[in-house]
Design an enzyme around this catalytic site. Structure first.
Site, PDB file in Angstrom:
ATOM      1  N   GLU A   1       0.845  -1.209   0.000  1.00  0.00           N
ATOM      2  CA  GLU A   1       0.000   0.000   0.000  1.00  0.00           C
ATOM      3  C   GLU A   1       0.876   1.253   0.000  1.00  0.00           C
ATOM      4  O   GLU A   1       0.549   2.257  -0.653  1.00  0.00           O
ATOM      5  CB  GLU A   1      -0.932   0.019   1.213  1.00  0.00           C
ATOM      6  CG  GLU A   1      -1.925  -1.129   1.273  1.00  0.00           C
ATOM      7  CD  GLU A   1      -2.833  -1.230   0.063  1.00  0.00           C
ATOM      8  OE1 GLU A   1      -2.982  -0.234  -0.673  1.00  0.00           O
ATOM      9  OE2 GLU A   1      -3.397  -2.319  -0.170  1.00  0.00           O
TER      10      GLU A   1
ATOM     11  N   TRP B   1       1.782   1.767  -3.484  1.00  0.00           N
ATOM     12  CA  TRP B   1       0.724   2.432  -4.273  1.00  0.00           C
ATOM     13  C   TRP B   1       0.813   3.950  -4.078  1.00  0.00           C
ATOM     14  O   TRP B   1       0.618   4.739  -5.006  1.00  0.00           O
ATOM     15  CB  TRP B   1      -0.671   1.953  -3.838  1.00  0.00           C
ATOM     16  CG  TRP B   1      -1.125   0.718  -4.544  1.00  0.00           C
ATOM     17  CD1 TRP B   1      -1.211  -0.530  -4.009  1.00  0.00           C
ATOM     18  CD2 TRP B   1      -1.571   0.602  -5.920  1.00  0.00           C
ATOM     19  NE1 TRP B   1      -1.667  -1.419  -4.967  1.00  0.00           N
ATOM     20  CE2 TRP B   1      -1.895  -0.751  -6.143  1.00  0.00           C
ATOM     21  CE3 TRP B   1      -1.704   1.506  -6.968  1.00  0.00           C
ATOM     22  CZ2 TRP B   1      -2.363  -1.215  -7.371  1.00  0.00           C
ATOM     23  CZ3 TRP B   1      -2.171   1.056  -8.199  1.00  0.00           C
ATOM     24  CH2 TRP B   1      -2.489  -0.298  -8.392  1.00  0.00           C
TER      25      TRP B   1
ATOM     26  N   TRP C   1     -20.526  11.650 -19.741  1.00  0.00           N
ATOM     27  CA  TRP C   1     -20.826  11.562 -18.305  1.00  0.00           C
ATOM     28  C   TRP C   1     -22.116  12.306 -17.981  1.00  0.00           C
ATOM     29  O   TRP C   1     -22.411  13.343 -18.574  1.00  0.00           O
ATOM     30  CB  TRP C   1     -19.701  12.193 -17.482  1.00  0.00           C
ATOM     31  CG  TRP C   1     -18.365  11.527 -17.588  1.00  0.00           C
ATOM     32  CD1 TRP C   1     -17.277  12.004 -18.245  1.00  0.00           C
ATOM     33  CD2 TRP C   1     -17.974  10.277 -17.015  1.00  0.00           C
ATOM     34  NE1 TRP C   1     -16.220  11.135 -18.122  1.00  0.00           N
ATOM     35  CE2 TRP C   1     -16.624  10.061 -17.370  1.00  0.00           C
ATOM     36  CE3 TRP C   1     -18.626   9.316 -16.247  1.00  0.00           C
ATOM     37  CZ2 TRP C   1     -15.910   8.934 -16.977  1.00  0.00           C
ATOM     38  CZ3 TRP C   1     -17.914   8.189 -15.846  1.00  0.00           C
ATOM     39  CH2 TRP C   1     -16.576   8.003 -16.215  1.00  0.00           C
TER      40      TRP C   1
ATOM     41  N   ASN D   1     -10.816   2.237   2.895  1.00  0.00           N
ATOM     42  CA  ASN D   1     -10.398   2.077   1.492  1.00  0.00           C
ATOM     43  C   ASN D   1     -11.380   1.258   0.666  1.00  0.00           C
ATOM     44  O   ASN D   1     -11.696   1.614  -0.476  1.00  0.00           O
ATOM     45  CB  ASN D   1      -9.006   1.446   1.429  1.00  0.00           C
ATOM     46  CG  ASN D   1      -8.541   1.270   0.003  1.00  0.00           C
ATOM     47  OD1 ASN D   1      -8.460   2.235  -0.751  1.00  0.00           O
ATOM     48  ND2 ASN D   1      -8.297   0.036  -0.404  1.00  0.00           N
TER      49      ASN D   1
ATOM     50  N   TRP E   1     -16.311  11.456 -12.901  1.00  0.00           N
ATOM     51  CA  TRP E   1     -15.417  11.163 -11.774  1.00  0.00           C
ATOM     52  C   TRP E   1     -14.843  12.425 -11.149  1.00  0.00           C
ATOM     53  O   TRP E   1     -14.520  12.463  -9.962  1.00  0.00           O
ATOM     54  CB  TRP E   1     -14.288  10.214 -12.209  1.00  0.00           C
ATOM     55  CG  TRP E   1     -13.428  10.732 -13.339  1.00  0.00           C
ATOM     56  CD1 TRP E   1     -13.665  10.577 -14.671  1.00  0.00           C
ATOM     57  CD2 TRP E   1     -12.210  11.487 -13.245  1.00  0.00           C
ATOM     58  NE1 TRP E   1     -12.672  11.178 -15.412  1.00  0.00           N
ATOM     59  CE2 TRP E   1     -11.766  11.742 -14.563  1.00  0.00           C
ATOM     60  CE3 TRP E   1     -11.441  11.966 -12.188  1.00  0.00           C
ATOM     61  CZ2 TRP E   1     -10.601  12.466 -14.841  1.00  0.00           C
ATOM     62  CZ3 TRP E   1     -10.282  12.676 -12.461  1.00  0.00           C
ATOM     63  CH2 TRP E   1      -9.874  12.917 -13.777  1.00  0.00           C
TER      64      TRP E   1
ATOM     65  N   TRP F   1      -9.599   7.656  -7.819  1.00  0.00           N
ATOM     66  CA  TRP F   1     -10.782   7.985  -8.643  1.00  0.00           C
ATOM     67  C   TRP F   1     -10.641   7.488 -10.071  1.00  0.00           C
ATOM     68  O   TRP F   1     -11.567   6.916 -10.640  1.00  0.00           O
ATOM     69  CB  TRP F   1     -11.065   9.503  -8.604  1.00  0.00           C
ATOM     70  CG  TRP F   1     -11.934   9.791  -7.422  1.00  0.00           C
ATOM     71  CD1 TRP F   1     -11.520  10.215  -6.194  1.00  0.00           C
ATOM     72  CD2 TRP F   1     -13.351   9.576  -7.337  1.00  0.00           C
ATOM     73  NE1 TRP F   1     -12.602  10.274  -5.345  1.00  0.00           N
ATOM     74  CE2 TRP F   1     -13.727   9.902  -6.009  1.00  0.00           C
ATOM     75  CE3 TRP F   1     -14.328   9.151  -8.215  1.00  0.00           C
ATOM     76  CZ2 TRP F   1     -15.054   9.808  -5.570  1.00  0.00           C
ATOM     77  CZ3 TRP F   1     -15.650   9.053  -7.775  1.00  0.00           C
ATOM     78  CH2 TRP F   1     -15.997   9.383  -6.470  1.00  0.00           C
TER      79      TRP F   1
HETATM   80  C1  LIG Z   1     -11.455   6.872  -4.681  1.00  0.00           C
HETATM   81  C2  LIG Z   1     -10.280   6.836  -3.735  1.00  0.00           C
HETATM   82  C3  LIG Z   1      -9.782   8.018  -3.203  1.00  0.00           C
HETATM   83  C4  LIG Z   1      -8.684   8.001  -2.323  1.00  0.00           C
HETATM   84  N1  LIG Z   1      -8.208   9.187  -1.815  1.00  0.00           N
HETATM   85  C5  LIG Z   1      -7.121   9.196  -1.007  1.00  0.00           C
HETATM   86  C6  LIG Z   1      -6.582  10.412  -0.512  1.00  0.00           C
HETATM   87  O1  LIG Z   1      -7.047  11.521  -0.828  1.00  0.00           O
HETATM   88  N2  LIG Z   1      -5.522  10.345   0.343  1.00  0.00           N
HETATM   89  C7  LIG Z   1      -4.953   9.147   0.708  1.00  0.00           C
HETATM   90  O2  LIG Z   1      -3.984   9.148   1.500  1.00  0.00           O
HETATM   91  N3  LIG Z   1      -5.418   7.990   0.226  1.00  0.00           N
HETATM   92  C8  LIG Z   1      -6.490   7.962  -0.608  1.00  0.00           C
HETATM   93  N4  LIG Z   1      -6.978   6.762  -1.080  1.00  0.00           N
HETATM   94  C9  LIG Z   1      -6.263   5.525  -0.751  1.00  0.00           C
HETATM   95  C10 LIG Z   1      -6.743   4.792   0.522  1.00  0.00           C
HETATM   96  O3  LIG Z   1      -8.133   4.631   0.497  1.00  0.00           O
HETATM   97  C11 LIG Z   1      -6.349   5.481   1.824  1.00  0.00           C
HETATM   98  O4  LIG Z   1      -4.976   5.801   1.801  1.00  0.00           O
HETATM   99  C12 LIG Z   1      -6.588   4.571   3.035  1.00  0.00           C
HETATM  100  O5  LIG Z   1      -7.951   4.239   3.122  1.00  0.00           O
HETATM  101  C13 LIG Z   1      -6.145   5.270   4.296  1.00  0.00           C
HETATM  102  O6  LIG Z   1      -6.398   4.494   5.436  1.00  0.00           O
HETATM  103  P1  LIG Z   1      -5.205   3.899   6.299  1.00  0.00           P
HETATM  104  O7  LIG Z   1      -4.245   4.965   6.653  1.00  0.00           O
HETATM  105  O8  LIG Z   1      -5.803   3.133   7.419  1.00  0.00           O
HETATM  106  O9  LIG Z   1      -4.526   2.931   5.239  1.00  0.00           O
HETATM  107  P2  LIG Z   1      -3.585   1.636   5.365  1.00  0.00           P
HETATM  108  O10 LIG Z   1      -4.315   0.501   4.750  1.00  0.00           O
HETATM  109  O11 LIG Z   1      -3.072   1.462   6.724  1.00  0.00           O
HETATM  110  O12 LIG Z   1      -2.392   1.995   4.367  1.00  0.00           O
HETATM  111  C14 LIG Z   1      -1.209   2.685   4.816  1.00  0.00           C
HETATM  112  C15 LIG Z   1      -0.971   3.924   3.996  1.00  0.00           C
HETATM  113  O13 LIG Z   1      -0.701   3.580   2.647  1.00  0.00           O
HETATM  114  C16 LIG Z   1      -1.227   4.579   1.785  1.00  0.00           C
HETATM  115  N5  LIG Z   1      -2.235   3.961   0.911  1.00  0.00           N
HETATM  116  C17 LIG Z   1      -3.024   2.906   1.202  1.00  0.00           C
HETATM  117  N6  LIG Z   1      -3.769   2.573   0.136  1.00  0.00           N
HETATM  118  C18 LIG Z   1      -3.454   3.428  -0.846  1.00  0.00           C
HETATM  119  C19 LIG Z   1      -3.888   3.597  -2.194  1.00  0.00           C
HETATM  120  N7  LIG Z   1      -4.790   2.788  -2.759  1.00  0.00           N
HETATM  121  N8  LIG Z   1      -3.368   4.610  -2.906  1.00  0.00           N
HETATM  122  C20 LIG Z   1      -2.449   5.427  -2.374  1.00  0.00           C
HETATM  123  N9  LIG Z   1      -1.991   5.319  -1.108  1.00  0.00           N
HETATM  124  C21 LIG Z   1      -2.484   4.328  -0.355  1.00  0.00           C
HETATM  125  C22 LIG Z   1      -1.880   5.642   2.665  1.00  0.00           C
HETATM  126  O14 LIG Z   1      -0.949   6.668   2.875  1.00  0.00           O
HETATM  127  C23 LIG Z   1      -2.153   4.873   3.943  1.00  0.00           C
HETATM  128  O15 LIG Z   1      -2.213   5.684   5.094  1.00  0.00           O
HETATM  129  C24 LIG Z   1      -8.082   6.763  -1.978  1.00  0.00           C
HETATM  130  C25 LIG Z   1      -8.587   5.572  -2.517  1.00  0.00           C
HETATM  131  C26 LIG Z   1      -9.676   5.610  -3.386  1.00  0.00           C
HETATM  132  C27 LIG Z   1     -10.190   4.321  -3.948  1.00  0.00           C
END
Ligand SMILES: Cc1cc2nc3c(=O)[nH]c(=O)nc-3n(C[C@H](O)[C@H](O)[C@H](O)COP(=O)(O)OP(=O)(O)OC[C@H]3O[C@@H](n4cnc5c(N)ncnc54)[C@H](O)[C@@H]3O)c2cc1C
Length: 472
Positions: free
Chosen positions: A277, A280, A309, A344, A362, A385
Site C-alpha cells: 500500500e 501504491w 458523463w 479504502n 469522476w 478515482w
Molecule cells: C477513490 C479513492 C480516493 C482516495 N483518496 C485518497 C486520498 O485523498 N488520500 C490518501 O492518502 N489515500 C487515498 N486513497 C487511498 C486509501 O483509500 C487510503 O490511503 C486509506 O484508506 C487510508 O487508510 P489507512 O491509513 O488506514 O490505510 P492503510 O491501509 O493502513 O495503508 C497505509 C498507507 O498507505 C497509503 N495507501 C493505502 N492505500 C493506498 C492507495 N490505494 N493509494 C495510495 N496510497 C495508499 C496511505 O498513505 C495509507 O495511510 C483513496 C482511494 C480511493 C479508492
C-alpha cells in the site's frame, strides 16, 4: 550563517531531511517558517478538516521545535504567487543565508518552489531541497526506455530494489543555543474554512499520536491482509491523515513494517501487503509527476474524455448525503461526512458507484472527496478515482463493475458497519441488506425511513457498459 527551514506538508521534527540538514548547515541558528495560503487552499479544494489538522499539527510542531530552541515563524498570504516574497522577507529579517525545504511534486507547488529558488538566487541565499514525501523519488524509477511506469506491478518490482536502503530514518536536529527570534502564535482559524465539523477528537495532532498509531497497528500488522477489507473493524493503520500532513514519514512506516517482516519487503505476511500500500502511494505520485495532465482534471486514458458523463445534481447530492438507497454506499458516504475519513474498500465501492452505476463524471466525485477528506492528497485521490472510473493508468477494466450488494455481503456480512452508519436499517435482518428485492420488502415491512434506490441496479450497469463500449 543562519538557516531557514520552510515547513510545508512535513510537520514533524523526526526524520525530516530539510530540518536535519538545514540545522546541521547553520552556524548561526535555525529558524522555522510556515506560510498559510487560504485562497490557494480553497482553489485546491483542501478540506476544512485537513486545514484544521494542519494548524493543530503546526501547534504541536512549534512546541517540539521550541524544546530545541528553534523558533517557528508563521506568515500568511493569499496564494502561492506571494510566497517567494515572504520567504525572502523572513530570511533577511532573521539573517538566514541558507534555505532548506522538502520537495512537493504537484504542479502549482513546483512552480511556487521554482519562484522561491529564483528569488533566493537573486538574494544570494543558498537553497537545499530534499526528497521526503515518498520513499523512492518519482524520477528515480524509470522503464527500460527511460519513461515513467504506467503499470503498478513492474513499477513495484523496481521500487522494491530501490527501496531496500531507504528505511533509514534521521533523528531530530540537536538542540541549539537560544536565539533572539520569537515563535509566532499559531492561528486557530483560517479565512474561508469552517472548522465546525473538523472532528478534532478523532484526529489528535502531533508526532506522538502518529507514532502511537503506528505502534498499535504494528502489533496487529500480521492480520492486515485479512482485516484490511472489513470496514467494521480497525484493520488498517488509520495513518493516512498523518502521512498526508507529513506528521509521520513513509520511511518511518516502512522501517516499522520491515522490522515485522524479518527486514524483507516481500513475502506473504500482513507486513508485506501493507508495504504494497505504501508502494501504491509512491506509484500514484510517480504517475502524477510523469503525466501531469491527471492533476489538471484530465483522464490518463485520453479517449475517455469523450465519454458522455451525466452531471445530475440530484443524484450527485443523494450520493454525497449517503441517501442513494444502496446501504453499503450510504454507509461509506456517511462515514466520510461524519469523520472526514473513509475506509479504502468503501472509497472504491462509493467511487465506482458514482462513476458506473450513476455514470456521473469522476471529477465531481474527486472534488467532493478532496473537499471533505482529512487525508486528501492529490496524487492518491486522483489515482483512486481514475482507477474506479476506468479512466486511469492500470485502472479496473470498465466491465468489472462492483455490485454494491455483493460487496456488502462479502465485506460486511452481518451488516455491522451498515447499521452503525445507517441506524434506520437497524431492524432489517442482515441477509436482506445484501439483496435489492429483499431490501425493498424489508424497508416496507419494518417501516424503515430509508430511501428507495436512486437507480435500478441493472439499468445503471447497462447504461455504464453502453457508454464505455461506445468509446471502443
Ligand atoms: C477513490 C479513492 C480516493 C482516495 N483518496 C485518497 C486520498 O485523498 N488520500 C490518501 O492518502 N489515500 C487515498 N486513497 C487511498 C486509501 O483509500 C487510503 O490511503 C486509506 O484508506 C487510508 O487508510 P489507512 O491509513 O488506514 O490505510 P492503510 O491501509 O493502513 O495503508 C497505509 C498507507 O498507505 C497509503 N495507501 C493505502 N492505500 C493506498 C492507495 N490505494 N493509494 C495510495 N496510497 C495508499 C496511505 O498513505 C495509507 O495511510 C483513496 C482511494 C480511493 C479508492
Amino acid at each position: 550563517m543562519g538557516s531557514l527551514v520552510w515547513f510545508r506538508r512535513d510537520l514533524r521534527i523526526n526524520d525530516n531531511p530539510a530540518l536535519y540538514h538545514g540545522a546541521a548547515a547553520a552556524t548561526d541558528g535555525t529558524v522555522g517558517l510556515f506560510v498559510i495560503t487560504p485562497d490557494q487552499w480553497i482553489q485546491h479544494d483542501d478540506s476544512p478538516a485537513k486545514v484544521c489538522f494542519w494548524l493543530r499539527n503546526l501547534e504541536a510542531l512549534s512546541d517540539s521545535l521550541g524544546k530545541l530552541n528553534i523558533p517557528l515563524v508563521v506568515k500568511s498570504c493569499d496564494a502561492f504567487d506571494q510566497v517567494a516574497d515572504i520567504v525572502i522577507e523572513v530570511a533577511k529579517a532573521n539573517g538566514c543565508e541558507h534555505l532548506a525545504f522538502n520537495r512537493e511534486y504537484e504542479v502549482n507547488e513546483s512552480r511556487r518552489d521554482d519562484a522561491v529558488m529564483a528569488a533566493c538566487q537573486q538574494e544570494n541565499i543558498a537553497v537545499q531541497r530534499f526528497h521526503d514525501r515518498v520513499i523512492v523519488p518519482p524520477k528515480e524509477i524509470a522503464t527500460g526506455d527511460g519513461n515513467f511506469y504506467k503499470v503498478y506491478t513492474p513499477y513495484r518490482k523496481v521500487w522494491t530494489e530501490r527501496a531496500i536502503d531507504r528505511a533509514n530514518t534521521l533523528p531530530p536536529p540537536k538542540k541549539q543555543k537560544r536565539i533572539e527570534v520569537k515563535s509566532s502564535k499559531i492561528p486557530t482559524t483560517v479565512k474561508g474554512f469552517d472548522f465546525g465539523n473538523a472532528r478534532e477528537d478523532l484526529w489528535i495532532a502531533g508526532e506522538a499520536e502518529a507514532n502511537r498509531r503506528l505502534k498499535i497497528f504494528s502489533s496487529r500488522i500480521k492480520q492486515y491482509d485479512d482485516a484490511r477489507d472489513i470496514p467494521s473493524i480497525n484493520g488498517t493503520s488509520l495513518l493516512s491523515p498523518y502521512l498526508a500532513a507529513g506528521v509521520i514519514s513513509p520511511r518511518q512506516c516502512l522501517a516499522e513494517a520491515r522490522a515485522h517482516n524479518a527486514q524483507r519487503m516481500g513475502g506473504d505476511s500482513g507486513a508485506a501487503v501493507w508495504i504494497s500500500e505504501l508502494i501504491w502511494r509512491d506509484f500514484y505520485t510517480h504517475v502524477m509527476v510523469g503525466f501531469p495532465r491527471v492533476s489538471m482534471h484530465q483522464p490518463f486514458k485520453l479517449k475517455t474524455e469523450k465519454l458522455d458523463w451525466r452531471t445530475s445534481k440530484k443524484d450527485l447530492q443523494a450520493w454525497k448525503d449517503g441517501q442513494t438507497g444502496y446501504p453499503i454506499v450510504d454507509a461509506g458516504m456517511r462515514q466520510l461526512k461524519q469523520t472526514g475519513w473513509m475506509h479504502n474498500r468503501l472509497r472504491m465501492v462509493t467511487a465506482m458507484f458514482l462513476t458506473k452505476n450513476l455514470l456521473i463524471d469522476w471529477r465531481l466525485g474527486e472534488k467532493h472527496f478532496m473537499e471533505t477528506l482529512v487525508d486528501g492528497d492529490l496524487a492518491a485521490n486522483n489515482g483512486g478515482w481514475q482507477w474506479s472510473a476506468s479512466t486511469g493508468t492500470d485502472a479496473v477494466p470498465y466491465f468489472r463493475i462492483f455490485n454494491p450488494f455483493s460487496q456488502s455481503k462479502r465485506f460486511d456480512n452481518e451488516g455491522k458497519f451498515i447499521k452503525k452508519m445507517c441506524p434506520e436499517l437497524e431492524s432489517v435482518p442482515a441477509a436482506q441488506l445484501h439483496d435489492p428485492k429483499k431490501l425493498t420488502e424489508a424497508i416496507k415491512t419494518h417501516d424503515a425511513d430509508y430511501p428507495a434506490m436512486v437507480v435500478d441496479y441493472k439499468e445503471g450497469r447497462e447504461r455504464a457498459l453502453a457508454a464505455f463500449k461506445s468509446l471502443d
